[in-house]
Design a protein around this motif. Structure first.
Motif, PDB file in Angstrom:
ATOM      1  N   UNK B 128      26.689  54.307  43.333  1.00 53.60           N
ATOM      2  CA  UNK B 128      27.402  54.845  42.186  1.00 53.60           C
ATOM      3  C   UNK B 128      28.095  53.712  41.428  1.00 53.60           C
ATOM      4  N   UNK B 129      27.736  53.461  40.169  1.00 50.35           N
ATOM      5  CA  UNK B 129      28.342  52.344  39.430  1.00 50.35           C
ATOM      6  C   UNK B 129      29.844  52.515  39.244  1.00 50.35           C
ATOM      7  N   UNK B 130      30.283  53.773  39.159  1.00 59.22           N
ATOM      8  CA  UNK B 130      31.720  54.028  39.013  1.00 59.22           C
ATOM      9  C   UNK B 130      32.481  53.499  40.235  1.00 59.22           C
ATOM     10  N   UNK B 131      31.961  53.792  41.418  1.00 62.92           N
ATOM     11  CA  UNK B 131      32.623  53.333  42.641  1.00 62.92           C
ATOM     12  C   UNK B 131      32.602  51.811  42.740  1.00 62.92           C
ATOM     13  N   UNK B 132      31.454  51.247  42.378  1.00 64.46           N
ATOM     14  CA  UNK B 132      31.316  49.789  42.475  1.00 64.46           C
ATOM     15  C   UNK B 132      32.345  49.084  41.584  1.00 64.46           C
ATOM     16  N   UNK B 133      32.470  49.557  40.334  1.00 64.20           N
ATOM     17  CA  UNK B 133      33.421  48.937  39.410  1.00 64.20           C
ATOM     18  C   UNK B 133      34.851  49.197  39.881  1.00 64.20           C
ATOM     19  N   UNK B 134      35.090  50.353  40.458  1.00 63.67           N
ATOM     20  CA  UNK B 134      36.437  50.646  40.948  1.00 63.67           C
ATOM     21  C   UNK B 134      36.832  49.676  42.071  1.00 63.67           C
ATOM     22  N   UNK B 135      35.875  49.347  42.931  1.00 56.46           N
ATOM     23  CA  UNK B 135      36.167  48.395  44.010  1.00 56.46           C
ATOM     24  C   UNK B 135      36.540  47.036  43.431  1.00 56.46           C
ATOM     25  N   UNK B 136      35.813  46.607  42.399  1.00 51.19           N
ATOM     26  CA  UNK B 136      36.126  45.330  41.760  1.00 51.19           C
ATOM     27  C   UNK B 136      37.537  45.378  41.166  1.00 51.19           C
ATOM     28  N   UNK B 137      37.859  46.462  40.459  1.00 53.75           N
ATOM     29  CA  UNK B 137      39.196  46.637  39.873  1.00 53.75           C
ATOM     30  C   UNK B 137      40.260  46.600  40.976  1.00 53.75           C
ATOM     31  N   UNK B 138      39.954  47.249  42.085  1.00 53.90           N
ATOM     32  CA  UNK B 138      40.908  47.307  43.201  1.00 53.90           C
ATOM     33  C   UNK B 138      41.173  45.903  43.745  1.00 53.90           C
ATOM     34  N   UNK B 139      40.097  45.124  43.919  1.00 55.86           N
ATOM     35  CA  UNK B 139      40.264  43.779  44.473  1.00 55.86           C
ATOM     36  C   UNK B 139      41.043  42.879  43.510  1.00 55.86           C
ATOM     37  N   UNK B 140      40.838  43.079  42.199  1.00 53.39           N
ATOM     38  CA  UNK B 140      41.485  42.212  41.219  1.00 53.39           C
ATOM     39  C   UNK B 140      42.958  42.581  41.045  1.00 53.39           C
ATOM     40  N   UNK B 141      43.268  43.874  40.963  1.00 53.82           N
ATOM     41  CA  UNK B 141      44.608  44.304  40.559  1.00 53.82           C
ATOM     42  C   UNK B 141      45.481  44.800  41.705  1.00 53.82           C
ATOM     43  N   UNK B 142      44.973  44.857  42.933  1.00 52.02           N
ATOM     44  CA  UNK B 142      45.749  45.487  44.000  1.00 52.02           C
ATOM     45  C   UNK B 142      47.030  44.710  44.317  1.00 52.02           C
ATOM     46  N   UNK B 143      47.040  43.399  44.027  1.00 48.03           N
ATOM     47  CA  UNK B 143      48.236  42.620  44.335  1.00 48.03           C
ATOM     48  C   UNK B 143      49.322  42.804  43.278  1.00 48.03           C
ATOM     49  N   UNK B 144      48.940  43.218  42.062  1.00 52.82           N
ATOM     50  CA  UNK B 144      49.925  43.330  40.985  1.00 52.82           C
ATOM     51  C   UNK B 144      50.257  44.771  40.619  1.00 52.82           C
TER      52      UNK B 144
END
Lengths: 376, 323
Positions: B128-144
C-alpha cells in the motif's frame, strides 16, 4: 473428497481416443448429439457417455503417439460406462480439461445444409418399428418443423431407413430432399453418401450440420408426451441491457422483442453480444435473429474503455476458474510484461467464467488466451 | 407474438469496481466528518489541523489527476478520481495535525506517484503506497512531532487510562460504532475481503491472548492496544483491501495469519501506537513471496492451509509453555 470422486466419475468432458488414421473416419462432428454406446468411428469405438460432441482434437500421448480424440460434453452427467471404456479411453478420461479453444465450433449459419439421419437399422438404440412407421413419420415431420424454427436451413436432406412412410414427407412444405437408405447400411456408406452429395462437406471451410437419430428421437418423445419444445429459459445478462433478467421465451421469438423486455440497451452502441456466453460464447454480429432452443443466454456487454489498472486483484476469477489456474495473476503478469509460463495458461478451457464474474468487466479470457499463445 | 415473461430479476454483473470505489470513498468521507466531530469535542487545534490537512490533500489529489488527464489528452471518467481521493482522506486521518503543510503536499504527491509506478511496473500495487509513505513520514518527523496526536488515538488513550473511558466518551463511542458499521458494510458490499478481515482479526485476538498470557502482559491492555487506536482503521481499510493482498483463497488465509500475528506482536511487545499500520505493511511485503508458492488452485488447498495454520498456532503455544 466425495465431490472430487463424483466429478471424476461424472466428468464434464470426456475425451475418447479413437484409433483412426484420419479424422474422416470419425462419424461425428462438433455439435452432434451422441448417445451412450453409440459407435464413434470406423474402428468401432463407442461413446461412454451421452452428450454433445464438442470437437475432435489431436492428442499427443506420453509415448509420442499422436491419436485422434473425440471430446464429448457430458450433458447429462453420466457416469463413464465401464464396460464400454477401453483402457486407453479410461486413461484419457482423466484429461478432460482439453483446451476448448483448439476445437471446432458448431457454426450458426443458415446457409449450411442440414442432414437429418434417421438412423441405422443395425444400431441397437434405434428400433424403427415398422408397425409404427406412420406415427414415426408424423413425429419426425413435427420434429423437422421445429427444427426449421430452431435451425433454419435452406436445404434439409433426410436419410430415411426403409419402411418409413415417405408420402407424408413429400406432402410437407419443408425444403426437404430425402433419400431412402438400405436398412443394412453401415457408417461408412453413410459417410460416402454425405461426401458424394456434399463435396468437401467435411472440410472446415464448408461445414454442414448433421443431426443424428438420437436428437430426433428425443424431440419426438417430447412431442408425443405433449411436451413440445416451444419455450425455453433465457438469461439476458450484461451491462449492455438496462434491466437484465431471466425470461421464458417461445422459440422463434425475435430478438427485438427481447430488447423491449430488458428495457433496451444501456448505451447507444453495445460493445458485443454473445450467445451462450458461459459455454459457447459465440459472437452475434447483428440483431436480426430469432431465438432457438439451443440459446439459453444472451450476454450483452457495455462499450467502455478499460484502463490499465482496472484489475483490483479481488481474486474472484481465481475462485471460479474450472481449470484451477490463476487468471488474476496472469492478467497482472501480462500487464507488467512478466513471464506467465509458470501459471500454466495452456490449461485454460476458454469457458469465459473469469470475464463473466469480473467486477471490473475485464476481458480476462482474451488476456489468458493471449498469454497462452505467447507462451512466455 | 410476444411470449416472454420475466421470472426473476437478475443482478447486473456491473457490481463493479466503479461501485466499490464509490462506496470506499463515501465511507472514508463519513469517517473524516466523524473525525472532525470528535476533534471538535477534544481539541480545537486538532480540528483545524485535520480540516486543513484534508483540504490540502483533496486539492492536490484532484489537481494531480486532472493534470494527468489533461497532459495525456485522454478523457477520464470521474471514477478515476476516487482512488486518489480515498488516499487523501485516509492520509489526513492518519497524519498528525502538527505536520507541516508542505509535508502533507509532498506525501500526497509521493503516494499517487508511487501508486502509479507500482501499478505500471508490477501490474498491481505490491504494497500500500499510503502505508509506505506514512512510514517515511514517521521516520522523518517522529523526533520533532508527536505522531500519536491523531483522532484515532484520542479514545484509545482515554480507554487505556481507564476502561470506563471507552464507554463514557460519547463521541469516541460514535466513532467506534461507525468503524464496526463500516467493516460490516464494506464486507457485505464486497469492497473488502471478508475472509481476510475476519480471520485476520481472529488471529490477532488469539495472538494477543497467547502472547499476553505468557509474558505477564495485561490481556485487557493488549486487547485495547490491538483493537483501538490505529487498529480499527487498519482492519477496516487496509488489511482487507484486495489490491495489495494475495488473490487466491489459500494465500489470503496465510496473509491474514501473518498480518494477525504481526499486529498481535506489535500490540503486546511494542509501545508504538502505529504498530498495526507497520504490521500490515510488513504483511503486505510478504505478499509477493507467498504468492510465488502458488501457481494453481487445488481443491484441498484451503483445507490444508487451515490445518497448517492450526498446527503453527499449536507450535507457538507449545513453545511459550516450554519457555
Amino acid at each position: 473428497m466425495i465431490s472430487t470422486f463424483k466429478s471424476f466419475m461424472q466428468p464434464r468432458y470426456v475425451a475418447l481416443c479413437v484409433d483412426v488414421e484420419h479424422d474422416k473416419d470419425i462419424f461425428f462432428r462438433a455439435g452432434d448429439a451422441i448417445a451412450l454406446g453409440e459407435t464413434i468411428a470406423s474402428c468401432g469405438a463407442r461413446s461412454t457417455v451421452s452428450g454433445t460432441v464438442n470437437g475432435i482434437v489431436k492428442m499427443h500421448r506420453a509415448d509420442n503417439c499422436e491419436k485422434h480424440a473425440v471430446l464429448i460434453e457430458n450433458d447429462y452427467r453420466d457416469r463413464v460406462h465401464p464396460s464400454l471404456a477401453s483402457r486407453d479411453q479410461a486413461d484419457l478420461v482423466r484429461e478432460y480439461f482439453v483446451p476448448v479453444s483448439k476445437l471446432e465450433r458448431f457454426p450458426f449459419d443458415r446457409e449450411m445444409p442440414l442432414i437429418v439421419d434417421y438412423g441405422f437399422a443395425n444400431e441397437p438404440f434405434v428400433n424403427i418399428d415398422r408397425r409404427h412407421a406412420i406415427e414415426h413419420a408424423d413425429a419426425c415431420l413435427a420434429a423437422l418443423s421445429f427444427l426449421q424454427v430452431c435451425f433454419p436451413s435452406k436445404h434439409i436432406e433426410c436419410l430415411l431407413p426403409e419402411g418409413l412412410d415417405i408420402e407424408r414427407f413429400t406432402k410437407s412444405t419443408l425444403p426437404l430432399s430425402f433419400r431412402q437408405m438400405p436398412a443394412e447400411r453401415s457408417p461408412e456408406t453413410t459417410y460416402r453418401h454425405i461426401e458424394a452429395g456434399f463435396p468437401n462437406a467435411f472440410s472446415p471451410q464448408r461445414p454442414y450440420r448433421y443431426l443424428n437419430y438420437f436428437s430426433l428421437i428425443r424431440m419426438q418423445d417430447m412431442i408425443r408426451h405433449h411436451r413440445p419444445p416451444i419455450s425455453s429459459t433465457l438469461v439476458a445478462s450484461g451491462d449492455g441491457y438496462v434491466e437484465p433478467c431471466v425470461l421464458t421465451v417461445r422459440i422463434g421469438t425475435l430478438y427485438e422483442e427481447v430488447i423491449d423486455i430488458v428495457k433496451g440497451y444501456a448505451v447507444d452502441t453495445p460493445k458485443s453480444l454473445h450467445r451462450n456466453a458461459l459455454i459457447e460464447n459465440a459472437t452475434i454480429r447483428h440483431s436480426d435473429f430469432a431465438l432457438d432452443a439451443a440459446t439459453f443466454s444472451l450476454h450483452c456487454e457495455e462499450h467502455r474503455e478499460l484502463e490499465r489498472a482496472d484489475c483490483n486483484a479481488c481474486g474472484q476469477c481465481n475462485d471460479i476458474c474450472p481449470a484451477r489456474i490463476l487468471p488474476a495473476e496472469i492478467v497482472q503478469a501480462t500487464q507488467s510484461a512478466r513471464r506467465t509460463r509458470r501459471y500454466k495458461s495452456e490449461l485454460c478451457v476458454a469457458c469465459g467464467l473469469c470475464g463473466y464474474i469480473c467486477p471490473a468487466k475485464i476481458d480476462v479470457k482474451t488476456q489468458v488466451l493471449a498469454a497462452q499463445k505467447e507462451g512466455r | 407474438m410476444i411470449f416472454a415473461s420475466r421470472q426473476t430479476p437478475l443482478a447486473s454483473t456491473s457490481e463493479s469496481a466503479l461501485r466499490q470505489q464509490y462506496i470506499n470513498a463515501v465511507v472514508i468521507a463519513v469517517f473524516l466528518m466523524a473525525g472532525l466531530i470528535v476533534a471538535v469535542f477534544e481539541s480545537f487545534d486538532m480540528t483545524v489541523g485535520l480540516f486543513v490537512n484534508a483540504a490540502v490533500s483533496l486539492v492536490i489529489a484532484f489537481g494531480m489527476t486532472a493534470a494527468g488527464a489533461y497532459l495525456l489528452k485522454r478523457p477520464q471518467s470521474f471514477r478515476l478520481y476516487l482512488r486518489p481521493v480515498s488516499f487523501a482522506m485516509l492520509f489526513s486521518l492518519i497524519a498528525p495535525h502538527q505536520l507541516p503543510l508542505w509535508a502533507v503536499g509532498v506525501s500526497i504527491v509521493s503516494i499517487l506517484a508511487l501508486d502509479k509506478l507500482l501499478t505500471f511496473f508490477h501490474g498491481a500495487a505490491v504494497l500500500n503506497p499510503l502505508l509506505f509513505v506514512y512510514v517515511v513520514i514517521y521516520l522523518v518527523f517522529s523526533s520533532t512531532i508527536p505522531m500519536d496526536a491523531t483522532v484515532m488515538n484520542l479514545y484509545r488513550d482515554a480507554s487505556l487510562a481507564s476502561l470506563s473511558g471507552l464507554f463514557t466518551a460519547v463521541a469516541d463511542m460514535v466513532l467506534l460504532g461507525l468503524f464496526i458499521l463500516a467493516a460490516i458494510y464494506l464486507a457485505v458490499g464486497r469492497v473488502n475481503d471478508t475472509r481476510m478481515l475476519v480471520s485476520g482479526f481472529l488471529h490477532m485476538l488469539l495472538g494477543v491472548a497467547i502472547f499476553g498470557f505468557f509474558t505477564s502482559f495485561s490481556l485487557t491492555a493488549g486487547l485495547v492496544s490491538g483493537t483501538l487506536g490505529f487498529a480499527p482503521l487498519t482492519f477496516v481499510f487496509l488489511l482487507a483491501e484486495p489490491t495489495s493482498t494475495p488473490t487466491t483463497r489459500e494465500m489470503k488465509t496465510v496473509y491474514a495469519f501473518i498480518a494477525g500475528i504481526l499486529i498481535a506482536f506489535f500490540a503486546v511487545f511494542s509501545n508504538v501506537s502505529q504498530g498495526p499500520l507497520f504490521a500490515v505493511l510488513y504483511a503486505q511485503a510478504t505478499t509477493w513471496l507467498i504468492s510465488r508458492f502458488q501457481t494453481r488452485t487445488s481443491r484441498l488447498g484451503l483445507r490444508m492451509t487451515h490445518i497448517v495454520i492450526a498446527f503453527l498456532w499449536l507450535s507457538i503455544l507449545v513453545a511459550f509453555i516450554l519457555n
